[in-house]
Enzyme design. Structure first.
Site, PDB file in Angstrom:
ATOM      1  N   LYS A 186     -21.378   6.693 -65.285  1.00 54.75           N
ATOM      2  CA  LYS A 186     -21.762   7.830 -64.442  1.00 54.75           C
ATOM      3  C   LYS A 186     -20.508   8.407 -63.799  1.00 54.75           C
ATOM      4  O   LYS A 186     -19.890   7.769 -62.941  1.00 54.75           O
ATOM      5  CB  LYS A 186     -22.730   7.398 -63.331  1.00 54.75           C
ATOM      6  CG  LYS A 186     -23.349   8.614 -62.645  1.00 54.75           C
ATOM      7  CD  LYS A 186     -23.992   8.296 -61.324  1.00 54.75           C
ATOM      8  CE  LYS A 186     -23.035   8.270 -60.172  1.00 54.75           C
ATOM      9  NZ  LYS A 186     -22.350   9.546 -59.907  1.00 54.75           N
ATOM     10  N   GLU A 260     -12.926  -1.073 -57.383  1.00 48.14           N
ATOM     11  CA  GLU A 260     -11.578  -0.482 -57.282  1.00 48.14           C
ATOM     12  C   GLU A 260     -11.670   0.575 -56.195  1.00 48.14           C
ATOM     13  O   GLU A 260     -12.196   1.670 -56.429  1.00 48.14           O
ATOM     14  CB  GLU A 260     -11.179   0.147 -58.625  1.00 48.14           C
ATOM     15  CG  GLU A 260     -10.941  -0.853 -59.723  1.00 48.14           C
ATOM     16  CD  GLU A 260      -9.602  -1.561 -59.605  1.00 48.14           C
ATOM     17  OE1 GLU A 260      -8.705  -1.069 -58.892  1.00 48.14           O
ATOM     18  OE2 GLU A 260      -9.457  -2.636 -60.212  1.00 48.14           O
ATOM     19  N   CYS A 296      -5.674   6.945 -55.261  1.00 44.00           N
ATOM     20  CA  CYS A 296      -5.883   5.683 -54.537  1.00 44.00           C
ATOM     21  C   CYS A 296      -4.565   4.968 -54.261  1.00 44.00           C
ATOM     22  O   CYS A 296      -4.392   4.345 -53.237  1.00 44.00           O
ATOM     23  CB  CYS A 296      -6.796   4.783 -55.343  1.00 44.00           C
ATOM     24  SG  CYS A 296      -6.174   4.471 -57.008  1.00 44.00           S
ATOM     25  N   GLU A 397      -7.652   6.208 -44.836  1.00 45.68           N
ATOM     26  CA  GLU A 397      -7.329   6.883 -46.092  1.00 45.68           C
ATOM     27  C   GLU A 397      -7.749   8.357 -46.000  1.00 45.68           C
ATOM     28  O   GLU A 397      -8.908   8.665 -45.749  1.00 45.68           O
ATOM     29  CB  GLU A 397      -8.063   6.222 -47.262  1.00 45.68           C
ATOM     30  CG  GLU A 397      -7.660   6.838 -48.588  1.00 45.68           C
ATOM     31  CD  GLU A 397      -8.476   6.320 -49.769  1.00 45.68           C
ATOM     32  OE1 GLU A 397      -9.700   6.172 -49.640  1.00 45.68           O
ATOM     33  OE2 GLU A 397      -7.860   6.091 -50.831  1.00 45.68           O
TER      34      GLU A 397
HETATM   35  P1  NAD Z   1     -17.197   7.879 -53.689  1.00 44.29           P
HETATM   36  O1  NAD Z   1     -17.321   6.469 -53.222  1.00 44.29           O
HETATM   37  O2  NAD Z   1     -17.705   8.949 -52.815  1.00 44.29           O
HETATM   38  O3  NAD Z   1     -17.969   8.065 -55.087  1.00 44.29           O
HETATM   39  C1  NAD Z   1     -17.628   7.309 -56.213  1.00 44.29           C
HETATM   40  C2  NAD Z   1     -18.825   7.224 -57.137  1.00 44.29           C
HETATM   41  O4  NAD Z   1     -19.868   6.478 -56.503  1.00 44.29           O
HETATM   42  C3  NAD Z   1     -19.433   8.577 -57.515  1.00 44.29           C
HETATM   43  O5  NAD Z   1     -19.758   8.553 -58.888  1.00 44.29           O
HETATM   44  C4  NAD Z   1     -20.673   8.642 -56.638  1.00 44.29           C
HETATM   45  O6  NAD Z   1     -21.698   9.475 -57.154  1.00 44.29           O
HETATM   46  C5  NAD Z   1     -21.102   7.185 -56.628  1.00 44.29           C
HETATM   47  N1  NAD Z   1     -21.942   6.794 -55.500  1.00 44.29           N
HETATM   48  C6  NAD Z   1     -22.009   7.359 -54.261  1.00 44.29           C
HETATM   49  N2  NAD Z   1     -22.884   6.669 -53.493  1.00 44.29           N
HETATM   50  C7  NAD Z   1     -23.365   5.657 -54.256  1.00 44.29           C
HETATM   51  C8  NAD Z   1     -24.277   4.590 -54.020  1.00 44.29           C
HETATM   52  N3  NAD Z   1     -24.881   4.436 -52.838  1.00 44.29           N
HETATM   53  N4  NAD Z   1     -24.521   3.712 -55.020  1.00 44.29           N
HETATM   54  C9  NAD Z   1     -23.890   3.834 -56.220  1.00 44.29           C
HETATM   55  N5  NAD Z   1     -23.028   4.827 -56.510  1.00 44.29           N
HETATM   56  C10 NAD Z   1     -22.767   5.731 -55.536  1.00 44.29           C
HETATM   57  O7  NAD Z   1     -15.672   8.080 -54.065  1.00 44.29           O
HETATM   58  P2  NAD Z   1     -14.936   9.422 -54.520  1.00 44.29           P
HETATM   59  O8  NAD Z   1     -14.885  10.351 -53.359  1.00 44.29           O
HETATM   60  O9  NAD Z   1     -15.498   9.903 -55.811  1.00 44.29           O
HETATM   61  O10 NAD Z   1     -13.471   8.867 -54.841  1.00 44.29           O
HETATM   62  C11 NAD Z   1     -12.485   8.687 -53.881  1.00 44.29           C
HETATM   63  C12 NAD Z   1     -12.298   7.233 -53.545  1.00 44.29           C
HETATM   64  O11 NAD Z   1     -12.085   6.468 -54.730  1.00 44.29           O
HETATM   65  C13 NAD Z   1     -11.049   7.013 -52.701  1.00 44.29           C
HETATM   66  O12 NAD Z   1     -11.361   6.103 -51.671  1.00 44.29           O
HETATM   67  C14 NAD Z   1     -10.059   6.408 -53.680  1.00 44.29           C
HETATM   68  O13 NAD Z   1      -9.051   5.636 -53.089  1.00 44.29           O
HETATM   69  C15 NAD Z   1     -10.951   5.614 -54.567  1.00 44.29           C
HETATM   70  N6  NAD Z   1     -10.319   5.356 -55.859  1.00 44.29           N
HETATM   71  C16 NAD Z   1      -9.882   4.088 -56.143  1.00 44.29           C
HETATM   72  C17 NAD Z   1      -9.236   3.820 -57.343  1.00 44.29           C
HETATM   73  C18 NAD Z   1      -8.718   2.442 -57.676  1.00 44.29           C
HETATM   74  O14 NAD Z   1      -8.380   2.198 -58.844  1.00 44.29           O
HETATM   75  N7  NAD Z   1      -8.609   1.535 -56.713  1.00 44.29           N
HETATM   76  C19 NAD Z   1      -9.047   4.846 -58.271  1.00 44.29           C
HETATM   77  C20 NAD Z   1      -9.519   6.121 -57.948  1.00 44.29           C
HETATM   78  C21 NAD Z   1     -10.154   6.363 -56.743  1.00 44.29           C
END
Ligand code: NAD
Length: 498
Positions: A186, A260, A296, A397
């Site tokens: 997803k 992650e 990230c 962050e």
């Molecule tokens: P987010 O947590 O808002 O969303 C990530 C995903 O989770 C989306 O697909 C979203 O639809 C889904 N989601 C949201 N609520 C959910 C729930 N309750 N249950 C299951 N899935 C759910 O994150 P974002 O804004 O898309 O991305 C930014 C974040 O991702 C930042 O904190 C960044 O640091 C982190 N990130 C980490 C890495 C890594 O490798 N450590 C890489 C990229 C991004």
């Protein structure tokens, strides 16, 4: 702005019917729901895509469950052939993927070309990587045979963040698939288009049901997490969502999670560091030109020895001021917008708090004038100095084009400051004294530490965080192993009769 190619939106988006891939079919959602996707370069609606719910997750699960045994049975050689075909199809669509992520995610076209190249290299590499992986024999009792073997989980759910849309959809699945699992992915709701096109191509390469793509928001993600038979969940996203996933997963059973998550990553610059290289390293480490600092692993906190502090921050400010902030599909764009109006508001809120809490703004802090489209979600690359970990911008962050810097005098103090957050993804040390570099690297609470380097991921080395930055490692053999369950088999051998 010079746009690359004729009107990219009408070439790559308008008129295309974006559908999910479930069980080898391109489908809408079971109840017909759709959601809009927005061009962050302009703020205008691009198109709509299916919005999945629990019924769609169930259908994808059933398809993956049915397809998985044959997928496992064809072995690494069979799966390698499928991966090779998948890579050919992606190769033929390089332009399209780079442009889709520029349009849908505001990520510069040039950088997205690199993302596609990384995806291709990974797809081609994974099969050879896992050929070297094996179990162990253990001398647990004399004369007998004790060994480990590995089995896939069955069906894996993979929920993705928005900052590398195509690359995450094409690479964060590979460890699970080459291990013999079926998968449901997803993508993030802000950037569904490239993953849906990837699904169209996967349909031509994978046996039906092995690879499924569903689109939707938090509800669709939650339906994957709480599906009782999807026992392995891989998640890339924020700490807040990671916490919800841990709780939701625990409500239906014992699940294996890899998380992650975010970072507030420190970079420490010693007075003997090569100043020009360290300045460039600090700027490169923010990934402005790849994802407007929405990265990230970016070194969003930089601590510079007081002797070189003012020169350093002036050097960084000059580089930030020279960047062209413009729509991501423009030939002249060094940095695109952030992903959504909500996120733009959030980043601007952090900038306001930095000003209010006493940080020194050196450059940026506002929307750019001129070339950027007025409705787009642009923020000028921003640099604050004299930032403490008591300030929001020094602690939380931001996930945007905002750098926070401060001077240090004492090594123990700067290491303590660097470690003074709940996060621990990456860190950096810049010095020509390798003794100091390695001592400090050992003391930093982070999963991935660079010495005289920043931003680069080295394929094959495990990437992941400590503390609230996550659980598990990716981009390495550890990722592959995490999609397998280990078993021990004991064989008690009779004494020879002859
Ligand atoms: P987010 O947590 O808002 O969303 C990530 C995903 O989770 C989306 O697909 C979203 O639809 C889904 N989601 C949201 N609520 C959910 C729930 N309750 N249950 C299951 N899935 C759910 O994150 P974002 O804004 O898309 O991305 C930014 C974040 O991702 C930042 O904190 C960044 O640091 C982190 N990130 C980490 C890495 C890594 O490798 N450590 C890489 C990229 C991004």
């Amino acid at each position: 702005m010079t746009t690359l190619g004729a009107d990219p939106v009408s070439t790559y988006v308008t008129g295309h019917d974006f559908r999910m891939l479930v069980g080898g079919d391109l489908v809408g959602s079971a109840d017909g729901s759709r959601m809009d996707t927005i061009d962050p370069n302009t703020g205008e609606r691009l198109t709509s895509v299916p919005s999945a719910g629990a019924a769609d997750v169930q259908r994808a699960y059933e398809a993956a469950r049915a397809a998985q045994p044959a997928w496992e049975a064809i072995g690494v050689d069979g799966r390698a052939e499928v991966f090779a075909r998948f890579a050919e199809l992606i190769e033929a669509n390089r332009e399209r993927f780079a442009m889709l992520d520029a349009i849908d995610g505001g990520l510069p076209y040039r950088a997205m070309h690199v993302d596609v190249a990384i995806a291709l290299a990974n797809i081609r590499d994974w099969p050879s990587l896992v050929r070297w992986h094996g179990g162990r024999t253990i001398p647990a009792s004399p004369g007998n045979l004790h060994y480990t073997s590995y089995r896939p989980y069955g069906v894996v759910g993979k929920i993705l963040a928005y900052n590398h849309p195509m690359m995450f959809a094409a690479t964060r699945i590979l460890g699970a698939l080459i291990a013999g699992n079926g998968i449901i992915i997803k993508p993030a709701p802000q950037v569904p288009l490239s993953a849906l096109v990837l699904g169209e191509l996967a349909r031509e390469a994978f046996p039906p049901g092995v690879f499924n793509v569903i689109t939707g928001g938090a509800d669709a993600g939650a339906a994957i997490v709480t599906h009782p038979q999807i026992r392995r969940i891989g998640f890339t996203g924020s700490v807040a969502t990671g916490l919800k996933i841990q709780q939701a997963a625990a409500s239906v059973g014992i699940k294996h999670l890899s998380l992650e998550l975010g970072g507030k990553n420190p970079m420490i610059v010693f007075p003997d560091a090569d100043l020009d290289r360290a300045i460039q390293g600090a700027v490169d480490g923010m990934n402005f030109g790849i994802c407007a600092g929405q990265s990230c692993g970016s070194n969003s906190r930089t601590y510079i020895h007081r002797d070189i502090y003012e020169d350093f921050i002036a050097g960084v400010a000059e580089k930030l001021e020279s960047m062209t902030v413009a729509p991501a599909y423009g030939a002249d764009s060094d940095m695109g917008p952030v992903v959504s109006s909500e996120h733009h508001e959030r980043v601007m809120g952090f900038i306001r708090s930095g000003r209010e809490q006493g940080a020194r703004l050196l450059t940026g802090g506002e929307r750019p004038n001129g070339s950027a489209a007025p409705g787009g979600y642009f923020v000028r690359p921003t640099l604050f100095a004299d930032v403490t970990t008591q300030m929001d911008i020094g602690r939380k962050e931001i996930f945007g084009p905002v750098m926070s810097m401060a001077a240090w005098d004492d090594v123990d103090e700067v290491v303590a400051t660097a470690n003074d957050t709940d996060l621990g993804l990456t860190a950096g040390v810049w010095t020509n004294d390798l003794h100091a570099a390695h001592r400090v690297a050992e003391r930093l609470e982070a999963g991935y530490v660079w010495i005289n380097d920043s931003a680069r991921h080295y394929w094959g080395t495990p990437f992941g965080g400590v503390k609230n930055s996550g659980i598990g490692r990716e981009e390495s053999i550890e990722e592959y192993e995490s999609y397998l369950e280990q078993k021990v088999i004991h064989t008690i051998l009779r004494e020879p009769r002859l």
